[in-house]
Scaffold this active site. Structure first.
Site, PDB file in Angstrom:
ATOM      1  N   GLU A 292       0.877  -1.188  -0.030  1.00 42.23           N
ATOM      2  CA  GLU A 292      -0.089  -0.053  -0.160  1.00 42.23           C
ATOM      3  C   GLU A 292       1.058   1.126  -0.069  1.00 42.23           C
ATOM      4  O   GLU A 292       0.770   2.295   0.964  1.00 42.23           O
ATOM      5  CB  GLU A 292      -0.862   0.129   1.407  1.00 42.23           C
ATOM      6  CG  GLU A 292      -1.875  -1.147   1.233  1.00 42.23           C
ATOM      7  CD  GLU A 292      -2.591  -1.112   2.643  1.00 42.23           C
ATOM      8  OE1 GLU A 292      -3.826  -1.691   2.633  1.00 42.23           O
ATOM      9  OE2 GLU A 292      -2.244  -0.579   3.789  1.00 42.23           O
ATOM     10  N   CYS A 363      -4.386  33.517  10.242  1.00 41.39           N
ATOM     11  CA  CYS A 363      -4.176  34.250  11.559  1.00 41.39           C
ATOM     12  C   CYS A 363      -3.753  33.621  12.717  1.00 41.39           C
ATOM     13  O   CYS A 363      -4.783  33.026  13.509  1.00 41.39           O
ATOM     14  CB  CYS A 363      -5.493  35.055  11.607  1.00 41.39           C
ATOM     15  SG  CYS A 363      -5.264  36.105  13.089  1.00 41.39           S
TER      16      CYS A 363
END
Length: 433
Positions: A292, A363
């Site tokens: 995988e 921010c």
């Protein structure tokens, strides 16, 4: 100087080039920030794995693309064309793959807390394998399969007790992990015995995954040895035959010059020797092998291009170079303190005379892409490319601060096309009531 991505070069005009396309021209055409990926390199990476599977296991197996690394319809269509299987870890990934026309029988469904709705989707669509994580899921799946008149082919996710040398957040093979059942305390043996008696389930195989971004062969060899020994013990003690062995992924890639990954086929060759040895020693058939890889398929094929909006020098402290993206499109620094390299798109091989922190626009004080990066002189308006961002960037992206997510631009043979369009402000409020 070599780039950490082999698909990069310097064009005739002195600009950074990926897959034969000028990055500055792509930034002009598609805007910034943007993910840019080399489709030809992705396909070649798939072929490397498929060739290795053929060479070292005689084709007795399948390579799955671990699609949590980058999930979109375009990628699933590519994986279908390259004769790959895929693994998915949610209903959303499964749905995307099915909508892209990916063959359900080549889908393996993972996850440590699958919902009933997700399991039903897998059963209804004939997903090839469901990788069971725990006893609660096992009981739910048996019940749902019975109610739907289905028999589910399953694997079990096993924790082999391997502590890979990587970041604690991406180690998964040790006993203290939210994933799977453990070998060490008999949990794995007990759940397989339980499943063997269930009418609506067919125990096909076992799975392990020890972690990600691993640069050593030994942990993979040890995991294979433990898993093969477990398969042999199940046969000897309970006459339970395990036909598939899924050895996961986790192969490291080169994010920076200091990273030293091993060629992917070398991992497969080394592990195949262990699998074959124990098969012969214990007298069990060679299992069907599943792998995988995810990060190693896409990470080094992609970059993110940004435009510089401010250069802020704090004398005696630090210089901040602010770009028009950040943690929304690459949260890996704030999660793992992941390291990257960046280059200026214009004259990318220029001498790196500046130490500066590449900062995002969110921010948030922790919105950093690269801390103390080595860069050439950078001015406002310059384009900067952060390299090896093709995995776990788009897939982990967010709309923090209501910033739209980036497009994915695929390049192939010197031409480009959109794989995922840039989000608009209208997209951001589409589900608001």
């Amino acid at each position: 100087m070599d780039f950490v991505m082999s698909c990069l070069s310097v064009g005739e005009n002195g600009n950074l080039s990926i897959g034969g396309c000028d990055v500055a021209a792509l930034a002009e055409e598609y805007g910034t920030p943007a993910y840019i990926m080399d489709e030809d390199q992705i396909r070649e990476n798939c072929r490397v794995y498929n060739r290795a599977m053929q060479e070292y296991y005689g084709g007795n197996g399948i390579v799955l693309y671990a699609s949590k690394a980058l999930s979109c319809k375009y990628i699933y269509r590519m994986m279908k064309e390259e004769n790959m299987g895929i693994d998915v870890v949610s209903g959303g990934e499964m749905y995307t793959a099915l909508k892209a026309g990916f063959p359900a029988e080549r889908i393996y469904f993972h996850g440590n807390n699958k919902t009933d709705d997700e399991l039903k989707m897998a059963l209804e669509n004939g997903v090839g394998r469901i990788v069971v994580d725990n006893v609660f899921e096992l009981e739910s799946l048996n019940r749902l399969s019975g109610e739907m008149g289905k028999t589910a082919d399953i694997l079990f996710r096993i924790k082999p007790g391997i502590d890979a040398h990587t970041h604690s957040f991406i180690r998964t093979g040790q006993i203290d992990s939210k994933f799977g059942v453990s070998l060490e305390n008999g949990e794995a043996e007990n759940i397989i015995k339980m499943a063997d008696d269930m009418e609506n389930l067919n125990v096909v195989g076992v799975h392990c995954h020890i972690g990600s971004q691993i640069f050593e062969l030994e942990p993979f060899e040890l995991a294979a040895e433990k898993m093969m020994t477990f398969i042999a013990d199940l046969k000897d003690k309970y006459d339970i035959s395990i036909k598939e062995l899924n050895l996961g992924g986790g192969y490291g890639i080169k994010y920076t010059e200091g990273d030293t990954p091993i060629d992917y086929d070398k991992y497969i060759q080394a592990v195949s020797k262990v699998v074959r040895r124990i098969s012969e020693e214990r007298g069990i058939p060679l299992p069907y092998i599943v792998m995988e890889p995810g990060r190693s398929i896409t990470a080094e094929t992609g970059l993110t291009v940004y435009r510089v909006g401010a250069v802020k020098e704090i004398p005696g402290v630090r210089t901040y170079i602010s770009v028009d993206g950040g943690m929304g499109d690459n949260p890996r620094y704030i999660l793992y303190q992941s390291e990257y390299e960046a280059v200026r798109v214009n004259n990318p091989l220029a001498e790196k005379t500046v130490t500066a922190t590449l900062a995002g626009k969110c921010c948030e004080s922790g919105d950093i892409l690269i801390k103390d990066a080595k860069l050439p002189e950078i001015k406002v308006g310059d384009l900067v490319a952060v390299l090896a961002t093709g995995a776990y960037n788009y897939s982990m992206a967010s709309n923090y601060n209501r910033i739209p997510r980036l497009p994915i631009v695929m390049v192939s043979g010197g031409k480009s096309r959109l794989a995922v369009k840039r989000e608009s402000y209208d997209d951001l409020i589409a589900n608001d009531l």
